[in-house]
Design a protein around this motif. Sequence first.
Motif, mmCIF file in Angstrom:
data_model
loop_
_atom_site.group_PDB
_atom_site.id
_atom_site.type_symbol
_atom_site.label_atom_id
_atom_site.label_comp_id
_atom_site.label_asym_id
_atom_site.label_seq_id
_atom_site.Cartn_x
_atom_site.Cartn_y
_atom_site.Cartn_z
ATOM 1 N N SER A 162 -41.064 10.533 3.784
ATOM 2 C CA SER A 162 -40.130 11.522 4.312
ATOM 3 C C SER A 162 -40.395 12.899 3.720
ATOM 4 O O SER A 162 -40.389 13.916 4.426
ATOM 5 C CB SER A 162 -38.689 11.085 4.016
ATOM 6 O OG SER A 162 -37.761 12.030 4.533
ATOM 7 N N ASN A 175 -41.708 15.688 6.342
ATOM 8 C CA ASN A 175 -40.725 16.736 6.594
ATOM 9 C C ASN A 175 -41.096 18.042 5.905
ATOM 10 O O ASN A 175 -40.746 19.120 6.385
ATOM 11 C CB ASN A 175 -39.336 16.282 6.145
ATOM 12 C CG ASN A 175 -38.757 15.221 7.054
ATOM 13 O OD1 ASN A 175 -38.809 15.341 8.271
ATOM 14 N ND2 ASN A 175 -38.224 14.159 6.478
ATOM 15 N N GLY A 190 -36.661 20.038 9.853
ATOM 16 C CA GLY A 190 -37.463 19.778 8.662
ATOM 17 C C GLY A 190 -36.754 20.213 7.389
ATOM 18 O O GLY A 190 -36.804 19.524 6.367
ATOM 19 N N PHE A 224 -33.819 17.678 6.766
ATOM 20 C CA PHE A 224 -34.333 16.375 6.351
ATOM 21 C C PHE A 224 -34.914 16.428 4.938
ATOM 22 O O PHE A 224 -34.793 15.467 4.171
ATOM 23 C CB PHE A 224 -35.411 15.893 7.329
ATOM 24 C CG PHE A 224 -34.908 15.620 8.717
ATOM 25 C CD1 PHE A 224 -33.556 15.463 8.973
ATOM 26 C CD2 PHE A 224 -35.790 15.529 9.782
ATOM 27 C CE1 PHE A 224 -33.087 15.210 10.263
ATOM 28 C CE2 PHE A 224 -35.346 15.274 11.070
ATOM 29 C CZ PHE A 224 -33.992 15.113 11.305
ATOM 30 N N THR A 225 -35.551 17.543 4.592
ATOM 31 C CA THR A 225 -36.118 17.674 3.249
ATOM 32 C C THR A 225 -35.022 17.690 2.195
ATOM 33 O O THR A 225 -35.110 17.009 1.158
ATOM 34 C CB THR A 225 -36.960 18.957 3.148
ATOM 35 O OG1 THR A 225 -38.042 18.891 4.089
ATOM 36 C CG2 THR A 225 -37.531 19.129 1.748
#
Length: 261
Positions: free
Chosen positions: A61, A65, A180, A183-184
């Motif tokens: 992930s 991301n 992105g 999610f990061t």
Amino acid sequence: MPSLLSLVEMNAATLAVSLAVFLLAGFVKGVIGLGLPTVAIGLLSLVMSPVQAAALLILPSMVTNGWQLATGGALPMLAKRLWALLAGVVIGTLAGAGFMRADGGRHAIVVLGVALMLYALAGLAAWTPTVPSRHERWWSPLIGLLTGLVTAATGVFVIPVVPYLQALGLPRDQLIQALGLSFTVSTLALAVNLGQAGAFSAGVGWASLMVLLPALLGMAIGSRVRARVRAATFRRCFFIGLLLLGLHLAWHLLDLLEATR
């Protein structure tokens, strides 16, 4: 000298399933730009606890991301606009520490199933809400907080932040970068939770590094397929699959009800 399986703290069958799942999850992300945690956690929860599945997700992930976050030049503007959302994500995730480990993860599996069904139904219905900019200062921290709590409980960080970001009416490139960014931040906050709970051991770290490779390979294949398959058709199949997966996971609710009798 320790064997590969002992190094990653898995048996051969579980390792094979994990590699296949991340190949598929990376493929989905390559085609439609999201879905890696949703697919990976959803499928891995059928063969391991949500805590183990979430720990495997950390490195794939972060890398995928992080690459998505670096694409485009709108990061400073998005960070300024979405800071309240991101702060809510961090607060909600840290406040929910321990949710995923409660009751051996059974409640988390049910929550994950419900979250997947809601996400799938919204996608199939092509639900496109709008949020006026004047309301963002109220909605952003609330959506972030809810996303963080869902992340803490399930390891999946798409509900409700993805529909919300879509509702802001961002241009396509900015939307991809905003996803992105969200999610990061979610991945980092989840990593803190798992680290404090002792769920991210050296063996899990090696396993997470191993599944990064098929995730990247899947993304590369998915990116090529994206140009040849209608995105709308693939998204429909993707959401139908998530709906069925969510129904299967939510079926554990019957077990929970039986256990309380």
